[in-house]
Scaffold this motif. Structure first.
Motif, mmCIF file in Angstrom:
data_model
loop_
_atom_site.group_PDB
_atom_site.id
_atom_site.type_symbol
_atom_site.label_atom_id
_atom_site.label_comp_id
_atom_site.label_asym_id
_atom_site.label_seq_id
_atom_site.Cartn_x
_atom_site.Cartn_y
_atom_site.Cartn_z
ATOM 1 N N ASP A 23 1.674 9.568 6.613
ATOM 2 C CA ASP A 23 1.263 8.507 7.530
ATOM 3 C C ASP A 23 -0.237 8.478 7.768
ATOM 4 O O ASP A 23 -0.758 7.532 8.349
ATOM 5 N N TRP A 27 1.329 5.184 0.554
ATOM 6 C CA TRP A 27 0.724 6.289 1.305
ATOM 7 C C TRP A 27 1.485 7.575 1.013
ATOM 8 O O TRP A 27 2.707 7.576 0.903
ATOM 9 N N LEU A 87 3.232 -1.347 4.056
ATOM 10 C CA LEU A 87 3.045 0.083 3.828
ATOM 11 C C LEU A 87 4.304 0.704 3.234
ATOM 12 O O LEU A 87 5.414 0.512 3.729
ATOM 13 N N TYR A 137 5.712 4.533 1.973
ATOM 14 C CA TYR A 137 5.434 5.972 2.059
ATOM 15 C C TYR A 137 6.146 6.724 0.958
ATOM 16 O O TYR A 137 7.292 6.417 0.629
ATOM 17 N N ASP A 151 0.851 -1.194 0.000
ATOM 18 C CA ASP A 151 0.000 0.000 0.000
ATOM 19 C C ASP A 151 0.883 1.239 0.000
ATOM 20 O O ASP A 151 1.774 1.370 0.840
ATOM 21 N N PRO A 168 -3.673 8.108 2.362
ATOM 22 C CA PRO A 168 -3.292 7.124 1.347
ATOM 23 C C PRO A 168 -3.082 7.784 -0.017
ATOM 24 O O PRO A 168 -3.704 8.806 -0.326
#
Length: 79
Positions: free
Chosen positions: A40, A37, A72, A74, A35, A43
């Motif tokens: 934090d 993002w 996750l 970033y 995923d 998304p």
């Protein structure tokens, strides 16, 4: 023992793989996804995609008994 893992992008091809695996009766032990993002709390996916992913995760849990493992990533420094 071998572990069979599907890398799920939520696109048409990896989603179709789920149907093929079920139809063919192939083993599936784990499903992973990454995923992305923006921060934090935000998304990178637009809200309709976030909703679709949640619905597909619920379907996968119901039909396959597998909780999708989310990694996750970033696009800005992680928290």
């Amino acid at each position: 023992m071998s572990e069979y893992v599907l890398s799920l992008s939520y696109g048409k091809d990896s989603t179709a793989c789920l149907g093929a695996i079920k139809e063919l009766g192939w083993p599936l032990h784990r499903i992973i996804t990454a995923d992305v993002w923006a921060t934090d709390t935000i998304p990178a996916d637009p809200p309709p995609m976030v909703e679709f992913k949640a619905k597909l995760d619920a379907y996968i849990l119901e039909e396959f008994g597998i909780q999708v493992d989310h990694c996750l990533l970033y696009t800005s420094p992680s928290p």
